[in-house]
Each structure stands twice: as structure tokens, then as C-alpha cells.
Design an enzyme around this catalytic site. Structure first.
Site, short mmCIF file in Angstrom:
data_model
loop_
_atom_site.label_atom_id
_atom_site.label_comp_id
_atom_site.label_asym_id
_atom_site.label_seq_id
_atom_site.Cartn_x
_atom_site.Cartn_y
_atom_site.Cartn_z
N ILE A 20 0.83 -1.21 0.00
CA ILE A 20 0.00 0.00 0.00
C ILE A 20 0.87 1.26 0.00
O ILE A 20 0.58 2.22 -0.73
CB ILE A 20 -0.95 -0.03 1.22
N ASP A 67 14.17 2.94 10.57
CA ASP A 67 13.16 2.14 11.29
C ASP A 67 12.20 3.12 11.97
O ASP A 67 12.65 4.03 12.69
CB ASP A 67 13.90 1.29 12.33
N VAL A 68 10.89 2.94 11.76
CA VAL A 68 9.93 3.89 12.35
C VAL A 68 9.87 3.81 13.88
O VAL A 68 9.25 4.67 14.50
CB VAL A 68 8.51 3.74 11.76
N TYR A 161 -2.40 -6.94 16.84
CA TYR A 161 -2.53 -6.10 15.64
C TYR A 161 -3.78 -5.22 15.75
O TYR A 161 -3.72 -4.00 15.50
CB TYR A 161 -2.61 -7.00 14.40
N LYS A 165 -3.98 -1.02 15.83
CA LYS A 165 -4.68 -0.21 14.83
C LYS A 165 -5.78 0.64 15.46
O LYS A 165 -6.04 1.77 15.01
CB LYS A 165 -5.23 -1.12 13.72
P1 NAP Z 1 3.67 -4.57 3.34
O1 NAP Z 1 3.56 -4.85 1.87
O2 NAP Z 1 4.34 -5.56 4.22
O3 NAP Z 1 4.36 -3.14 3.50
C1 NAP Z 1 4.73 -2.64 4.76
C2 NAP Z 1 6.07 -1.96 4.62
O4 NAP Z 1 6.43 -1.41 5.90
C3 NAP Z 1 7.18 -2.96 4.23
O5 NAP Z 1 8.00 -2.41 3.21
C4 NAP Z 1 7.93 -3.12 5.53
O6 NAP Z 1 9.30 -3.46 5.36
C5 NAP Z 1 7.79 -1.75 6.14
N1 NAP Z 1 8.12 -1.78 7.56
C6 NAP Z 1 7.83 -2.76 8.47
N2 NAP Z 1 8.34 -2.44 9.66
C7 NAP Z 1 8.98 -1.25 9.52
C8 NAP Z 1 9.72 -0.43 10.39
N3 NAP Z 1 9.91 -0.76 11.68
N4 NAP Z 1 10.24 0.72 9.91
C9 NAP Z 1 10.08 1.09 8.61
N5 NAP Z 1 9.40 0.33 7.73
C10 NAP Z 1 8.85 -0.82 8.18
O7 NAP Z 1 2.23 -4.32 3.98
P2 NAP Z 1 0.89 -3.64 3.39
O8 NAP Z 1 -0.12 -4.71 3.29
O9 NAP Z 1 1.18 -2.77 2.26
O10 NAP Z 1 0.50 -2.77 4.67
C11 NAP Z 1 0.78 -1.39 4.74
C12 NAP Z 1 -0.03 -0.80 5.89
O11 NAP Z 1 -1.42 -1.00 5.63
C13 NAP Z 1 0.26 -1.45 7.24
O12 NAP Z 1 0.25 -0.48 8.25
C14 NAP Z 1 -0.90 -2.40 7.41
O13 NAP Z 1 -1.18 -2.68 8.75
C15 NAP Z 1 -2.02 -1.62 6.74
N6 NAP Z 1 -3.14 -2.45 6.30
C16 NAP Z 1 -2.97 -3.45 5.40
C17 NAP Z 1 -4.08 -4.20 5.01
C18 NAP Z 1 -3.97 -5.31 3.99
O14 NAP Z 1 -4.96 -6.04 3.81
N7 NAP Z 1 -2.84 -5.47 3.31
C19 NAP Z 1 -5.33 -3.95 5.56
C20 NAP Z 1 -5.45 -2.93 6.49
C21 NAP Z 1 -4.35 -2.17 6.85
P3 NAP Z 1 9.74 -5.03 5.30
O15 NAP Z 1 8.97 -5.63 4.16
O16 NAP Z 1 11.23 -4.94 5.05
O17 NAP Z 1 9.34 -5.60 6.62
#
Ligand code: NAP
Length: 255
Positions: A20, A67-68, A161, A165
């Protein structure tokens, strides 16, 4: 639709190397912004991919690793944005992690790590962004929460989780109120089930069909479908919105 344009805006997106965050970063550039991309060093290849796609649009991109959960990494990154791209006006805090364990077995370290990244990480990101935005009385911060902050996903063992959120949603409202009189808007987007690497986790592989069945629109979101909400909240189109949790879930929370 000039209201939705982000020309001359400088944006900062965390989690921009994947999923995302990557798509929203590109979407902000499509709307005219130059974009700084922040993610873990482990996601450098993803960051380079995002940057390449932004530069192909004719916009500037800056990749930054950190790192956040580390305030110093964020402060350094925001300094780099201001020095290399210009005054920060838009931020999307998207970095997050997800995993599943039954609550009674959940190790404290796993609980704490999820809170640290998903909740404290958003707080520290917003704090670093606001420190440069508040003196200029201009800025829009968008935090990526989740529908899991409002509902409990049937069948998913992720109290940690969901709690993180829910915290992001209330943090967003709290920051919005603290900063409303200083020109800074803070809003959240709460995605429903979205097709990203996070949903390729082994523990949810079997559940994708259930996600589709349980979503009123009958499918999961594509990452493209998060762009409109993000551009809306980042741009002047939402100039009277602050403290909003924009739920983008195909109708899931209505059922
Ligand atoms: P994703 O593809 O795993 O992307 C998340 C990114 O955040 C990854 O590049 C990850 O790096 C990075 N990250 C993790 N820990 C970090 C840290 N400590 N410091 C800096 N960067 C960090 O996940 P996504 O599905 O796109 O999710 C993005 C956001 O949307 C998240 O907050 C998630 O909770 C939210 N969300 C997702 C969904 C869904 O269905 N996908 C639904 C609701 C909400 P690494 O890959 O190197 O760990």
C-alpha cells in the site's frame, strides 16, 4: 480537478518499499508531488523500484532507510527531505507489520513489537513530520490504520494487531485536535482486506477466499484503490477534514 492536485507538494511516505505504501507514494507523484520514500534497509530493492516508477512520471524521488521505531532515524530522514527536496507538506505513515498468534500464547515480545512498529512508529513519524510542519502552519498527515482498528476480524488471532490499529485511529484524532489550530490536518485511512505481500503470509493464505466472501463488494481491494483516498486526504479536496477515519473496506464493517 485542481482540488486534488499535489503540484509543488513535497511528500514523505513510510513503508514505501512495498504494498500500500508503495502504491500510495506513486499515486501522490501521479497527482504532482515529489516524494521521499522511507522503509527498512531490508526493503532497499522495493524502495528503488518505487523511486524508479516515480521518476518515470517526471517527479523527484528520494529514498531513505531507517526504522519507524527509532525517533533518530525519522528526524534524520525528515532533515534529508527538507534539505534535498524542499519543505515537507504531506506525509503518509504506512509502515506496519502483521502476524497472528492466539492471545493466550502471544509472547510479550511479539505483542510489544507490534505495538512498537504499528502504533509507536506512527506516533514517532507524525511527531517528526509535525516538528517541521507546525512552525509553517501547513501540512496534511495521513496515518494508515485498518478496519481491524474498528472491528475484530472473524477467525484471525491478532489481538495485538487489532489493538495497535485501534490505537492509530485514536492517536489520529488526538493529534488532529492538538494541531487543528496550527494549520495541520491529521486523518487516517482504514483499509479492509487488500491484496499486498502482507496477505501472502502463510497464516492467511487459506483465508483469502473467506475474505472475499465476507466483503460486501465480493473481493479484496487492489492497492490502486487506496490511491484516491490518500490523494483526497493529502490534498486541498479535503481541506475541512481533520480527525477523520476514512474506512476503505468494500463495505466490510457494515456487516
Ligand atoms: P507490506 O507490503 O508488508 O508493507 C509494509 C512496509 O512497511 C514494508 O515495506 C515493511 O518493510 C515496512 N516496515 C515494516 N516495519 C517497519 C519499520 N519498523 N520501519 C520502517 N518500515 C517498516 O504491507 P501492506 O499490506 O502494504 O500494509 C501497509 C499498511 O497498511 C500497514 O500499516 C498495514 O497494517 C495496513 N493495512 C494493510 C491491510 C492489507 O490487507 N494489506 C489492511 C489494512 C491495513 P519489510 O517488508 O522490510 O518488513
Amino acid at each position: 480537478m485542481q482540488l486534488f492536485r499535489l503540484d509543488d507538494q513535497i511528500a514523505f511516505v513510510t513503508g514505501a518499499g512495498s504494498g500500500i505504501g508503495q502504491r500510495i507514494a506513486i499515486g501522490l507523484a501521479e497527482a504532482g508531488a515529489d516524494v521521499a520514500l522511507f522503509d527498512l534497509a531490508a526493503s532497499e530493492a522495493g524502495l528503488a523500484d518505487t523511486a524508479g516508477r516515480i521518476r518515470a512520471l517526471g517527479r523527484r524521488a528520494l529514498t531513505l532507510t531507517g526504522d519507524v521505531t527509532q525517533a533518530a532515524d525519522l528526524a534524520k530522514a525528515v532533515d534529508a527531505v527538507e534539505a534535498q527536496l524542499g519543505e515537507l507538506t504531506v506525509a503518509v505513515n504506512c509502515a506496519g507489520i502483521a502476524n497472528a498468534t492466539a492471545a493466550e500464547d502471544l509472547p510479550e515480545a511479539q505483542w510489544q513489537r507490534t505495538i512498537d512498529v504499528n502504533l509507536t512508529g506512527v506516533f514517532l513519524s507524525a511527531q517528526a513530520e509535525a516538528r517541521v510542519m507546525l512552525p509553517r502552519q501547513r501540512g496534511s498527515i495521513v496515518n494508515i490504520a485498518s478496519m481491524s482498528g474498528s472491528i475484530v476480524n472473524r477467525g484471525l488471532l491478532q489481538a495485538h494487531y487489532n489493538t495497535s490499529k485501534a490505537g492509530v485511529i485514536h492517536l489520529t484524532k488526538s493529534l488532529a485536535m492538538e494541531w487543528a489550530d496550527r494549520g495541520l490536518r491529521v486523518n487516517a485511512i482504514s483499509p479492509g482486506y487488500t491484496l499486498t505481500p502482507m496477505n501472502l503470509r502463510p497464516e492467511v493464505a487459506e483465508q483469502r477466499k473467506i475474505f472475499e466472501r465476507d466483503t460486501p463488494l465480493g473481493r479484496m481491494a487492489t492497492v490502486d484503490e487506496l490511491v484516491g483516498p490518500a490523494v483526497f486526504l493529502a490534498s486541498a479536496a479535503s481541506s475541512f477534514c481533520t480527525g477523520v477515519d476514512l474506512i476503505v473496506d468494500g463495505g466490510f464493517v457494515c456487516w
